[in-house]
Motif scaffolding. Structure first.
Motif, PDB file in Angstrom:
ATOM      1  N   GLU A 171       0.843  -1.202   0.000  1.00  0.00           N
ATOM      2  CA  GLU A 171       0.000   0.000   0.000  1.00  0.00           C
ATOM      3  C   GLU A 171       0.877   1.250   0.000  1.00  0.00           C
ATOM      4  O   GLU A 171       0.571   2.230  -0.662  1.00  0.00           O
ATOM      5  N   VAL A 201       2.085   1.903  -3.482  1.00  0.00           N
ATOM      6  CA  VAL A 201       0.999   2.458  -4.302  1.00  0.00           C
ATOM      7  C   VAL A 201       0.804   3.936  -3.982  1.00  0.00           C
ATOM      8  O   VAL A 201       0.746   4.769  -4.892  1.00  0.00           O
ATOM      9  N   TRP A 207      -0.035   5.861  -7.634  1.00  0.00           N
ATOM     10  CA  TRP A 207      -0.718   5.060  -8.654  1.00  0.00           C
ATOM     11  C   TRP A 207      -2.234   5.109  -8.498  1.00  0.00           C
ATOM     12  O   TRP A 207      -2.964   5.061  -9.478  1.00  0.00           O
ATOM     13  N   ASP A 208      -2.695   5.207  -7.266  1.00  0.00           N
ATOM     14  CA  ASP A 208      -4.136   5.228  -7.019  1.00  0.00           C
ATOM     15  C   ASP A 208      -4.737   6.625  -7.158  1.00  0.00           C
ATOM     16  O   ASP A 208      -5.938   6.795  -7.044  1.00  0.00           O
ATOM     17  N   SER A 231      -7.659   5.303 -12.633  1.00  0.00           N
ATOM     18  CA  SER A 231      -6.718   4.312 -12.137  1.00  0.00           C
ATOM     19  C   SER A 231      -7.402   2.972 -11.888  1.00  0.00           C
ATOM     20  O   SER A 231      -8.460   2.901 -11.256  1.00  0.00           O
ATOM     21  N   TRP A 268      -6.327   0.891  -9.911  1.00  0.00           N
ATOM     22  CA  TRP A 268      -6.173   0.615  -8.488  1.00  0.00           C
ATOM     23  C   TRP A 268      -7.440   0.926  -7.708  1.00  0.00           C
ATOM     24  O   TRP A 268      -7.623   0.420  -6.609  1.00  0.00           O
ATOM     25  N   ASN A 269      -8.315   1.761  -8.267  1.00  0.00           N
ATOM     26  CA  ASN A 269      -9.525   2.187  -7.557  1.00  0.00           C
ATOM     27  C   ASN A 269     -10.792   1.485  -8.021  1.00  0.00           C
ATOM     28  O   ASN A 269     -11.864   1.758  -7.500  1.00  0.00           O
ATOM     29  N   ARG A 308      -7.848  -4.163  -7.529  1.00  0.00           N
ATOM     30  CA  ARG A 308      -6.656  -3.852  -6.733  1.00  0.00           C
ATOM     31  C   ARG A 308      -5.750  -5.079  -6.587  1.00  0.00           C
ATOM     32  O   ARG A 308      -4.535  -4.983  -6.759  1.00  0.00           O
ATOM     33  N   MET A 338      -3.980  -5.720  -9.815  1.00  0.00           N
ATOM     34  CA  MET A 338      -2.910  -4.752 -10.022  1.00  0.00           C
ATOM     35  C   MET A 338      -1.694  -5.072  -9.160  1.00  0.00           C
ATOM     36  O   MET A 338      -0.556  -4.945  -9.613  1.00  0.00           O
ATOM     37  N   GLU A 357       0.213  -1.415 -17.614  1.00  0.00           N
ATOM     38  CA  GLU A 357      -0.226  -0.767 -16.381  1.00  0.00           C
ATOM     39  C   GLU A 357       0.808   0.237 -15.879  1.00  0.00           C
ATOM     40  O   GLU A 357       0.456   1.315 -15.405  1.00  0.00           O
ATOM     41  N   ASP A 393       0.602   4.580 -15.671  1.00  0.00           N
ATOM     42  CA  ASP A 393       0.867   5.334 -14.449  1.00  0.00           C
ATOM     43  C   ASP A 393       2.013   6.325 -14.570  1.00  0.00           C
ATOM     44  O   ASP A 393       2.189   7.179 -13.711  1.00  0.00           O
TER      45      ASP A 393
END
Length: 159
Positions: free
Chosen positions: A86, A89, A94-95, A100, A102-103, A108, A111, A136, A140
């Motif tokens: 976390e 990230v 990245w989030d 993204s 990631w969201n 998640r 990813m 990916e 980013d």
């Protein structure tokens, strides 16, 4: 043309390269799922394995990170890739990027795996990536070089 060049250089099927290559902001990159396939098919390791981290004291079931690992066939040694957490990230933001992955609910974990596989491949068997980032990762990367210093190189002649 890019896919043809990569397929020839890596001795891969052109169709396979075209199916697994994405061009993001003009740069080619592998799909994250294909990176896992490339590592698994390289012949140096048993299939990639993902180790999950659960470091949230409030919710012990919450996934807070991941790393990829595989047993090296020749030595039998367990090879462990860098962890993606976390903190990683958040640190890279990245989030925070628009749209993204990631969201997106349910993405998640995917990813985490794609990033962990890319980190593993880049450090432990970089030849399988042929110098390419993943789709990916490219999504980013921020291409804002406005603060970069301009460098001029004088190769002789007029100053």
């Amino acid at each position: 043309m890019i896919a043809m060049e990569i397929a020839g250089k890596m001795k891969m099927s052109l169709i396979s390269v075209m199916q697994n290559l994405a061009v993001i902001k003009g740069k080619p990159g592998w799909l994250g799922s294909f990176v896992i396939s490339l590592v698994n098919a390289c012949g140096r390791f048993k299939p990639l394995h993902f180790v999950w981290f659960h470091n949230d004291k409030k919710d012990p079931n919450k996934i807070t990170g991941c790393c990829a690992q595989a047993v090296e066939i020749e030595s039998g040694e367990l090879i462990v890739g860098s962890p993606i957490t976390e903190e990683t990230v958040r640190g890279f933001g990245w989030d925070k990027k628009d749209n993204s992955m990631w969201n997106i609910p349910g993405q998640r974990e995917q990813m985490f795996q794609y990033r962990a596989a890319a980190y593993f491949a880049r450090a432990k068997c970089p030849e399988v990536l042929n110098g390419l980032y993943t789709k990916e990762e490219l999504m980013d990367i921020e291409n804002d070089y406005s603060g970069a210093e301009k460098v001029t190189i004088n190769l002789g002649g007029n100053k």
